[in-house]
Design an enzyme around this catalytic site. Structure first.
Site, PDB file in Angstrom:
ATOM      1  N   GLY A 109       0.818  -1.222   0.000  1.00 32.13           N
ATOM      2  CA  GLY A 109       0.000   0.000   0.000  1.00 32.13           C
ATOM      3  C   GLY A 109       0.842   1.258   0.000  1.00 32.13           C
ATOM      4  O   GLY A 109       0.536   2.233  -0.696  1.00 32.13           O
ATOM      5  N   CYS A 110       1.914   1.247   0.764  1.00 34.34           N
ATOM      6  CA  CYS A 110       2.785   2.422   0.856  1.00 34.34           C
ATOM      7  C   CYS A 110       3.526   2.656  -0.453  1.00 34.34           C
ATOM      8  O   CYS A 110       3.733   3.796  -0.867  1.00 34.34           O
ATOM      9  CB  CYS A 110       3.760   2.266   2.017  1.00 34.34           C
ATOM     10  SG  CYS A 110       2.899   2.151   3.604  1.00 34.34           S
ATOM     11  N   THR A 111       3.903   1.574  -1.131  1.00 34.97           N
ATOM     12  CA  THR A 111       4.561   1.696  -2.433  1.00 34.97           C
ATOM     13  C   THR A 111       3.582   2.237  -3.463  1.00 34.97           C
ATOM     14  O   THR A 111       3.932   3.123  -4.251  1.00 34.97           O
ATOM     15  CB  THR A 111       5.139   0.335  -2.875  1.00 34.97           C
ATOM     16  OG1 THR A 111       6.101  -0.085  -1.903  1.00 34.97           O
ATOM     17  CG2 THR A 111       5.800   0.431  -4.241  1.00 34.97           C
ATOM     18  N   ALA A 160       3.194   6.004  -2.762  1.00 35.22           N
ATOM     19  CA  ALA A 160       4.395   6.754  -3.139  1.00 35.22           C
ATOM     20  C   ALA A 160       4.534   6.827  -4.659  1.00 35.22           C
ATOM     21  O   ALA A 160       4.866   7.883  -5.212  1.00 35.22           O
ATOM     22  CB  ALA A 160       5.626   6.113  -2.512  1.00 35.22           C
TER      23      ALA A 160
END
Length: 152
Positions: A45-47, A50
């Site tokens: 999710g963070c990738t 970003a």
């Protein structure tokens, strides 16, 4: 600490970026800032989040918007994340959890029935005067830029 609200002054902070440089929120007075909090470098999710900001970065900067990502990961972790995904914006290391606490995004989380403390994914839009103009609590990681732009 009480919950931050739209219209309040954004808490100032100074933290190290992925290159070990000190970055303060106050140095961006006069610009709009997307201050996004995310749980952990290089997780799915963070990738996605970003990379969405990366893919739309030129459009954001064309509107005078500065993008700052914050997690409790250290500078070395941020450097690997930036390099691996060619991220053109600043990631801030909040290893002492002062920024996540100041913004009220550190708290209990629950995954697969296990409770733990962590960062709640949240995006703050800060105006040119340093006031919080919008808070996005339900972040769509694949469309986070669109969520920001529809509020401007």
């Amino acid at each position: 600490m009480s919950e931050l609200k739209e219209g309040q002054k954004a808490p100032n902070f100074t933290a190290k970026d992925q290159d070990g440089n000190n970055v303060s929120l106050s140095q961006f007075i006069g610009k709009k800032v997307v201050l996004y909090f995310y749980p952990k470098d290089d997780t799915p999710g963070c990738t996605a989040e970003a990379c969405d900001f990366r893919d739309n970065y030129q459009g954001l900067t064309a509107k005078g918007i500065v993008v700052l990502g914050v997690s409790v990961d250290d500078e070395k972790s941020h450097q690997k994340f930036v390099t691996k995904h060619s991220l053109p914006f600043t990631l801030l290391a909040d290893t002492d959890q002062k920024i996540v606490e100041a913004y009220g995004v550190w708290g209990e989380k629950n995954m697969y029935g296990k409770k733990y403390m962590g960062t709640h994914r949240t995006t703050f839009l800060i105006d040119e005067t340093g006031l919080i103009s919008h808070i996005i609590k339900k972040v769509d990681t694949k469309n986070s830029t669109a969520q920001v732009l529809e509020l401007l």
